[in-house]
Design a protein around this motif. Structure first.
Motif, PDB file in Angstrom:
ATOM      1  N   ALA A 150       1.288   9.233  -6.127  1.00  0.00           N
ATOM      2  CA  ALA A 150       1.627  10.635  -5.887  1.00  0.00           C
ATOM      3  C   ALA A 150       2.599  11.146  -6.947  1.00  0.00           C
ATOM      4  CB  ALA A 150       2.231  10.795  -4.497  1.00  0.00           C
ATOM      5  N   LEU A 151       3.603  10.324  -7.283  1.00  0.00           N
ATOM      6  CA  LEU A 151       4.568  10.730  -8.303  1.00  0.00           C
ATOM      7  C   LEU A 151       3.915  10.827  -9.675  1.00  0.00           C
ATOM      8  CD1 LEU A 151       7.732   8.646  -7.306  1.00  0.00           C
ATOM      9  CD2 LEU A 151       7.360  11.087  -6.995  1.00  0.00           C
ATOM     10  N   SER A 152       3.040   9.881  -9.990  1.00  0.00           N
ATOM     11  CA  SER A 152       2.344   9.901 -11.278  1.00  0.00           C
ATOM     12  C   SER A 152       1.481  11.148 -11.421  1.00  0.00           C
ATOM     13  CB  SER A 152       1.472   8.653 -11.430  1.00  0.00           C
ATOM     14  OG  SER A 152       2.269   7.481 -11.479  1.00  0.00           O
ATOM     15  N   ALA A 153       0.859  11.558 -10.318  1.00  0.00           N
ATOM     16  CA  ALA A 153       0.024  12.758 -10.342  1.00  0.00           C
ATOM     17  C   ALA A 153       0.872  14.002 -10.616  1.00  0.00           C
ATOM     18  CB  ALA A 153      -0.719  12.910  -9.022  1.00  0.00           C
ATOM     19  N   LEU A 154       2.058  14.062 -10.014  1.00  0.00           N
ATOM     20  CA  LEU A 154       2.962  15.188 -10.268  1.00  0.00           C
ATOM     21  C   LEU A 154       3.409  15.228 -11.720  1.00  0.00           C
ATOM     22  CD1 LEU A 154       5.264  15.195  -7.102  1.00  0.00           C
ATOM     23  CD2 LEU A 154       3.621  16.952  -7.764  1.00  0.00           C
ATOM     24  N   GLN A 155       3.755  14.054 -12.265  1.00  0.00           N
ATOM     25  CA  GLN A 155       4.207  13.979 -13.653  1.00  0.00           C
ATOM     26  C   GLN A 155       3.087  14.378 -14.613  1.00  0.00           C
ATOM     27  OE1 GLN A 155       7.364  13.930 -13.017  1.00  0.00           O
ATOM     28  NE2 GLN A 155       8.060  12.168 -14.160  1.00  0.00           N
ATOM     29  N   ALA A 156       1.863  13.991 -14.272  1.00  0.00           N
ATOM     30  CA  ALA A 156       0.730  14.262 -15.160  1.00  0.00           C
ATOM     31  C   ALA A 156       0.404  15.750 -15.249  1.00  0.00           C
ATOM     32  CB  ALA A 156      -0.498  13.494 -14.686  1.00  0.00           C
ATOM     33  N   LYS A 157       0.814  16.538 -14.260  1.00  0.00           N
ATOM     34  CA  LYS A 157       0.510  17.972 -14.257  1.00  0.00           C
ATOM     35  C   LYS A 157       1.457  18.780 -15.136  1.00  0.00           C
ATOM     36  CE  LYS A 157      -1.407  18.138  -9.545  1.00  0.00           C
ATOM     37  NZ  LYS A 157      -1.183  18.688  -8.177  1.00  0.00           N
ATOM     38  N   ILE A 158       2.597  18.194 -15.491  1.00  0.00           N
ATOM     39  CA  ILE A 158       3.633  18.945 -16.209  1.00  0.00           C
ATOM     40  C   ILE A 158       3.146  19.342 -17.604  1.00  0.00           C
ATOM     41  CG2 ILE A 158       5.949  18.823 -17.207  1.00  0.00           C
ATOM     42  CD1 ILE A 158       6.689  16.948 -14.897  1.00  0.00           C
ATOM     43  N   GLY A 159       3.271  20.617 -17.896  1.00  0.00           N
ATOM     44  CA  GLY A 159       2.892  21.108 -19.219  1.00  0.00           C
ATOM     45  C   GLY A 159       1.400  21.238 -19.441  1.00  0.00           C
ATOM     46  N   HIS A 160       0.620  21.163 -18.368  1.00  0.00           N
ATOM     47  CA  HIS A 160      -0.831  21.234 -18.510  1.00  0.00           C
ATOM     48  C   HIS A 160      -1.401  22.456 -17.791  1.00  0.00           C
ATOM     49  CE1 HIS A 160      -1.406  17.365 -20.500  1.00  0.00           C
ATOM     50  NE2 HIS A 160      -0.476  16.897 -19.702  1.00  0.00           N
TER      51      HIS A 160
ATOM     52  N   ALA B 284       0.829  -1.208   0.000  1.00  0.00           N
ATOM     53  CA  ALA B 284       0.000   0.000   0.000  1.00  0.00           C
ATOM     54  C   ALA B 284       0.865   1.260   0.000  1.00  0.00           C
ATOM     55  CB  ALA B 284      -0.932  -0.002   1.208  1.00  0.00           C
ATOM     56  N   ASP B 285       1.953   1.246   0.780  1.00  0.00           N
ATOM     57  CA  ASP B 285       2.846   2.410   0.841  1.00  0.00           C
ATOM     58  C   ASP B 285       3.508   2.664  -0.508  1.00  0.00           C
ATOM     59  OD1 ASP B 285       2.205   2.700   3.491  1.00  0.00           O
ATOM     60  OD2 ASP B 285       4.044   1.772   4.252  1.00  0.00           O
ATOM     61  N   LEU B 286       3.978   1.608  -1.146  1.00  0.00           N
ATOM     62  CA  LEU B 286       4.625   1.751  -2.452  1.00  0.00           C
ATOM     63  C   LEU B 286       3.638   2.259  -3.497  1.00  0.00           C
ATOM     64  CD1 LEU B 286       6.788  -1.517  -2.537  1.00  0.00           C
ATOM     65  CD2 LEU B 286       7.658   0.829  -2.363  1.00  0.00           C
ATOM     66  N   ALA B 287       2.426   1.699  -3.483  1.00  0.00           N
ATOM     67  CA  ALA B 287       1.403   2.121  -4.449  1.00  0.00           C
ATOM     68  C   ALA B 287       1.025   3.586  -4.238  1.00  0.00           C
ATOM     69  CB  ALA B 287       0.175   1.231  -4.328  1.00  0.00           C
TER      70      ALA B 287
ATOM     71  N   LEU C  93       9.834   1.885  -8.760  1.00  0.00           N
ATOM     72  CA  LEU C  93       8.670   1.532  -7.947  1.00  0.00           C
ATOM     73  C   LEU C  93       7.831   0.448  -8.608  1.00  0.00           C
ATOM     74  CD1 LEU C  93       7.436   4.990  -6.606  1.00  0.00           C
ATOM     75  CD2 LEU C  93       8.106   3.027  -5.219  1.00  0.00           C
ATOM     76  N   ALA C  94       7.763   0.470  -9.936  1.00  0.00           N
ATOM     77  CA  ALA C  94       6.972  -0.543 -10.642  1.00  0.00           C
ATOM     78  C   ALA C  94       7.493  -1.935 -10.333  1.00  0.00           C
ATOM     79  CB  ALA C  94       7.000  -0.277 -12.144  1.00  0.00           C
TER      80      ALA C  94
END
Length: 216
Positions: free
Chosen positions: A20-30, A12-15, A197-198
């Motif tokens: 959280a990291l994926s959400a940060l990456q998804a915001k870039i350039g948007h 659960a901690d890793l997921a 992490l994957a």
């Protein structure tokens, strides 16, 4: 039961960290304006340059310092298409694009022959990204600290610069101190951590499943 609880909590901690990291990456350039502009030109899901780049740990800031907004460049099949964006149709903000067409690795391989070249520390996912990096990092050499770069600046050929792990750049005649762009800062390191992490999540899931089976 304790083993299953421990392994489940680790999963659960890793997921949660990956989300959280994926959400940060998804915001870039948007943003509202740029997203609408990209959507109207079928570029909303275009590949970003940083998605095809990795660099030796510790040199992420150096890459950001040299490439700046080009690190977030969009892949474009034909650069000539960008001619339509001049004038009233211009992007609602800073935007960089790179050619996703034919590319050669020759230039990139030649640049890597210089052992202190920044491009020698970079790994690209394909020849198109390689070509962009060969151009963008041309003449950029590495030094471990600012003092070393200043001491060796007389060895720089015209057009060359030194860059340090902190992102500071030194030319034969001056210094440019690095300050990170808030949005892009850390994008390469986060992408690398997501890849790691994957693998860790797969292992943690297998351990949790084994513990659950043992508990049953």
């Amino acid at each position: 039961a304790e083993a299953w609880q421990r392994d489940s909590q680790r999963l659960a901690d890793l997921a949660a960290r990956a989300d959280a990291l994926s959400a940060l990456q998804a915001k870039i350039g948007h943003g509202k304006d740029i997203d609408a502009w990209l959507e109207a030109r079928d570029l909303a899901h275009a590949r970003r340059l940083w998605q095809g780049v990795d660099i030796e740990a510790g040199w992420e800031d150096a890459l950001e310092a040299v490439l700046r907004e080009r690190l977030n460049a969009l892949a474009l099949a034909r650069l000539d298409d960008a001619l339509a964006w001049v004038g009233a149709d211009k992007p609602p903000g800073r935007l960089a694009v790179y050619s996703d067409g034919q590319a050669s690795r020759d230039d990139a391989e030649a640049a890597q022959r210089a052992t202190d070249a920044l491009i020698a520390k970079v790994r690209a996912s394909d020849a198109h990204v390689d070509a962009v990096l060969a151009e963008g990092l041309h003449g950029v050499r590495c030094r471990p600290d600012l003092a070393g770069a200043l001491a060796a600046r007389s060895s720089l050929a015209p057009g060359e610069t030194f860059v340090t792990p902190e992102g500071h750049r030194v030319s034969a005649a001056g210094i440019a101190f690095f300050a990170p762009d808030s949005e892009l800062h850390g994008v390469i390191a986060r992408q690398r951590e997501l890849t790691e992490l994957a693998g860790a999540i797969d292992a943690a899931r297998a351990a949790a499943d084994t513990a659950r089976a043992t508990l049953d």
